[in-house]
Design an enzyme around this catalytic site. Structure first.
Site, PDB file in Angstrom:
ATOM      1  NE  ARG A  91      -3.042   0.279   3.339  1.00  0.00           N
ATOM      2  CZ  ARG A  91      -3.722   0.898   4.351  1.00  0.00           C
ATOM      3  NH1 ARG A  91      -4.714   1.632   3.674  1.00  0.00           N
ATOM      4  NH2 ARG A  91      -3.710   0.900   5.448  1.00  0.00           N
TER       5      ARG A  91
ATOM      6  N   GLY B 193      12.132   3.653  -0.465  1.00  0.00           N
ATOM      7  CA  GLY B 193      13.330   4.268  -0.517  1.00  0.00           C
ATOM      8  C   GLY B 193      14.200   3.824  -1.471  1.00  0.00           C
ATOM      9  CD  GLU B 194      17.373   1.237   1.054  1.00  0.00           C
ATOM     10  OE1 GLU B 194      18.558   0.937   1.032  1.00  0.00           O
ATOM     11  OE2 GLU B 194      16.560   0.968   2.128  1.00  0.00           O
TER      12      GLU B 194
END
Ligand code: FES
Ligand code: FES
Lengths: 701, 167
Positions: A590, A666-667
């Site tokens: 999500r 983030g990565e």
């Protein structure tokens, strides 16, 4: 007594595109970063780096430098306060005369102004006893060794079946070596700290990805109770892994402030950002793939060589993604390290997955060519229903949906499989695809939720917002758990006065902190209900710790997935290469805040373009260290390099990974990007580049 | 120490200053205006961009003593009497930043870039002999001196473009 109500709202805050809470402060220039706290009588510290790569400091001209007006003190191993630490750490700042790498901190000047400190630091003369050094990573080095584990705790090697036999009997074999250079994280805000002592209480304003771990480490080093140390890190100008662990400068600031008995501030210079704050190890990766006539992989081997320092061991988990990415009965992964006279490498955005998936996803493209299969089709044929090493079911695995949706949005069906088939004037045009993946994990965290008599809430934990949007996402998570509008929630983070929390890293922030925030808010809601909504003047608080819940839950392989599509243009005469388009589709659970999540994804993808075409830290074989230690010579992508970057996602909600159903974003954006671009470059030119970056000299002549 | 006078965000200032101090450090360390950021201190990143007499400059490359008599506008002064400058609002709307560290420099640079475009000064992507127009390609080119490691570039271009169009 006042009454506070919580109800279940019909529109959840999670999933809404909410503008960053601290956005107005950031665009006005009023957000305060570590170096910017106004303090009276502050002194300035400038770190001095070694000019040799290996040896010992014999003497310094500290006495002469102390005579310069405005210089308060010169620190070196000869007079620096002793820390409670042995030599085996980058944080043992000025604890011995030993030099383990070039530009390691060997002295520091504290002065009345930045200008005086900088000039005095430049004038400090240091005599060394020089010893021979080794700084170059080589695949045939006899001193390669097998580490006990790879970051953060994975087995070093894995093996199943008979890889060599399966390769011998395979219908198609790909066997190549891929190389990535060293990369330096280079957040735009260099690491900075201000240290203030009041008696035995230490306050530090510091730029980091986790104030709680910085506090714990400072307390340990200076022999203080944890409660005597406060770390404040309200706004942080990026980290990308480099600020994940405390770095030497925060220790130096605290030391210097102790010695001169004044607040001391220090900022790492950009040049020093290439020295002692971490970087990504260079890698040499051999990938072997064997497949049957139908393109089904029968053998996978991924053997990695990389470096660490003589001070500490850091073993990047470069081949770990290969363990779960594709099916194949016979499989092997290995990691070997060489201790060199270099700074200790460390985390940089998607350690392991980022360099490893460049190699694996390039090799898969080479296998597609060998088997004459479309690279998407080849990946689909080898998309395993369960974890190929353990047989355990994934919590969710939607690689196929990402590949199919990406192909549709990108217009993949227009592609020519043959290289050099498309041109636009003097430009050769090609397209390529690669898969992305990143684990979805969570760490234990604490959080406190307060109800206030005016009907507002404070939710507090020592999380970090390094530009990820954590402050905003956690506000949304808290609002939903409280059943309150987000504007009634104040989210406090970046201060060790709040509940202890893990650092921002491993794409675990939203999961770990959001989990604790959810539980604290649920707890508060229950307390409010029990108290019939009445809130005492002092407020009502619930603090939780998710440690037990996280430790108790069942373990299953949990990963986010993605597919990235690149269109590159290569000038046939000059070899100039441009990424005209980059499109990614991700399955990341999500999405808490589509606005900030999109920014993180395109940010990672853009850093991937940078990695593919521009970035490389070039080794100085003669003196040690890296040659191109500034932003003019270490090139990173800028506006003109990225005409079109798009991130999309598929509907996914993974309730196994955490109560929000969200995986981190983030990565994953930087995973696979460089391979997609290298694969597109091959499609454009017929030239396969296996050593990054893809620069024009590799494409012509 | 040298005595200089200059205007900062509309306010006249006079100060005795070490001749080694840059305009960037003058603002940050002496005037407490920490909006302009130090990303490299050597003219390679743009985080320190301010407007000097209406033109954008890397303030880390300008010595304070050489700015005697200048009019400096930093991010703190962009909005003037309004709450937010239209570019600041546009950056919020397009999420044209993440960590925010490059943002003050991006904003001052964007103000300068739009002014240069409006004045008709060409860039390397402007067609031979023609006047530059407000297009994403021009913005990309003109904003490329401002690095953003969070890589908000596509959003920055959209934000500047939209603010430029509604100017
Ligand atoms: S700080 Fe001035 S250009 Fe980087
Ligand atoms: S927003 Fe972080 S460097 Fe630009």
């Amino acid at each position: 007594m006042t009454r506070t109500t919580t109800t279940t709202r019909t529109t959840p805050a999670i999933g809404a595109a909410m503008t960053r809470i601290e956005g107005p402060d950031k665009v006005r220039g009023s957000a305060t970063y570590a170096y910017e706290y106004p303090l009276d009588a502050v002194a300035y510290c400038c770190a001095v780096g070694s000019t040799i790569a290996h040896g010992r400091v014999r003497s310094t001209s500290a006495d002469a430098i102390r005579q310069i007006p405005g210089v308060l003190e010169v620190l070196s191993h000869a007079n620096a306060p002793r820390l409670a630490i042995s030599d085996g750490s980058e944080l043992a700042v000025l604890q011995s005369d030993r030099v383990a790498y070039r530009r390691q901190i060997v002295a520091a000047v504290v002065a009345e102004s930045f200008e005086i400190a900088t000039e005095a630091a430049g004038a400090l003369e240091i005599e060394y006893d020089v010893e021979p050094f080794a700084v170059e990573l080589k695949s045939d080095d006899p001193d390669l060794y097998r580490p006990d584990k790879v970051n953060p705790g994975f087995p070093t090697d894995t093996e199943a079946g008979d890889v060599d036999g399966a390769l011998r009997s395979a219908a198609h074999v790909v066997d190549h070596t891929y190389r990535t250079p060293a990369y330096h994280n280079n957040p735009m805000e260099p690491h900075a700290s201000i240290a203030v002592w009041e008696g035995d209480d230490l306050t530090v304003f510091d730029s980091n990805q986790g104030a709680s771990p910085v506090r714990a480490r400072l307390a340990e080093l200076f022999g203080l109770p944890t409660g005597s140390v406060r770390v404040v890190s309200e706004h942080v100008g990026g980290g990308f892994g480099a600020k994940g662990l405390p770095r030497p400068v925060v220790v130096l600031a605290a030391m210097a402030a102790r010695v001169v008995d004044r607040p001391v501030k220090i900022a790492v210079t950009r040049e020093q950002m290439f020295a002692f704050v971490g970087y990504r190890t260079p890698t040499i990766q051999r990938v072997q793939l064997g497949a049957d006539a139908g393109g089904r992989i029968t053998a996978i081997a991924h053997d990695v060589i990389e470096q660490t320092s003589t001070i500490e061991e850091f073993a990047e988990q470069t081949a770990v993604a290969t363990r779960m990415m594709y099916a194949g009965a016979s499989r092997r992964t290995t990691h070997r390290l060489r201790r060199l006279d270099v700074p200790t490498p460390g985390w940089m955005r998607a350690p392991g997955e980022c360099p490893g998936m460049f190699a694996l996803e390039s090799a898969v493209d080479e296998l597609a060519i060998a088997t004459r299969l479309d690279p998407i089709e080849l990946r689909l044929r080898n998309d395993p229903p369960t974890d190929p090493e353990t047989g355990a079911p994934f919590t969710s695995r939607n690689l196929e949906a990402c590949l199919r949706e990406g192909a549709r949005l990108f217009g993949w069906s227009q592609r020519h499989a043959e290289p050099r088939a498309r041109r636009d004037g003097r430009w050769l045009v090609g397209t390529g695809v690669a898969a992305s993946t990143y684990p979805a994990r969570a760490r234990a965290s604490k959080a406190t939720a307060w109800a206030r008599p005016d009907g507002s809430f404070d939710v507090e934990l020592c999380a970090a917002d390094i530009g990820t949007g954590a402050r905003t996402a956690l506000t949304q998570i808290a609002a939903d758990a409280l059943g309150a509008e987000p504007r009634r929630v104040r989210l406090g983070l970046g201060d060790t006065n709040f509940s202890e929390a893990p650092l921002a890293g491993g794409s675990m922030g939203t999961s770990s902190w959001g989990w604790a925030v959810t539980r604290a808010c649920e707890g508060l809601r229950a307390r409010l209900a029990a108290a019939n909504g009445s809130v005492p003047v002092a407020g009502l608080a619930v603090e939780v710790d998710t440690k037990d819940e996280i430790e108790r839950r069942a373990q299953r392989p949990a990963h986010a997935f993605g597919a990235q599509f690149a269109e590159v243009r290569v000038d046939e005469d000059t070899g100039e290469i441009r990424v005209a388009r980059l499109l990614g589709v991700f399955a990341a659970g999500r999405i808490v805040n589509p606005m900030t999540a999109r920014s993180q994804l395109i940010g990672g993808m853009t850093m991937g373009i940078s990695m593919a075409l521009l970035e490389a830290s070039l080794l100085d074989r003669e003196y040690g260290d890296y040659l191109n230690h500034d932003l003019a010579q270490y090139e990173i992508a800028t506006c003109a390099d990225v005409p079109m970057v798009e991130a999309h996602w598929i509907d996914e909600r993974d309730d196994f990974v955490n109560p929000m159903g969200a995986k981190g974003v983030g990565e994953i954006g930087i995973v696979g990007t460089a391979a997609a671009i290298a694969n597109a470059t091959y499609n454009a030119t017929g030239v396969r580049v296996r050593d990054l970056p893809i620069r024009l000299e590799k494409l012509i002549g | 120490m040298t005595r200089i006078s200059l205007t900062v965000n509309g306010e006249p200032r006079a100060v005795d200053i070490d001749s080694r101090v840059t305009v960037l450090d003058l603002l940050r360390e002496h005037f407490g205006l920490t909006g302009a950021k130090k990303g490299c201190d050597r003219g390679q990143c743009g985080a320190c961009t301010v407007l000097r007499d209406g033109r954008r400059v890397n303030s880390c490359l300008v010595l304070a003593v050489s700015a005697d008599g200048s009019e400096i506008v930093s991010v703190e002064g962009l909005a003037g009497d309004s709450d937010l400058h239209p570019l600041q609002q546009s950056f919020l709307d397009h999420d044209a930043y993440q960590c925010g560290y490059c943002t003050p420099g991006q904003l001052c640079s964007a103000v300068g870039a739009l002014a240069e475009l409006a004045a008709g000064s060409p860039s390397v992507v402007t067609g031979e002999g023609s006047a530059p127009t407000l297009e994403p390609e021009e913005i990309r080119e003109r904003m490329s001196g401002n690095l953003c490691r969070c890589a908000a570039y596509v959003n920055i271009v959209a934000a500047v473009y939209e603010a430029g169009r509604s100017a």
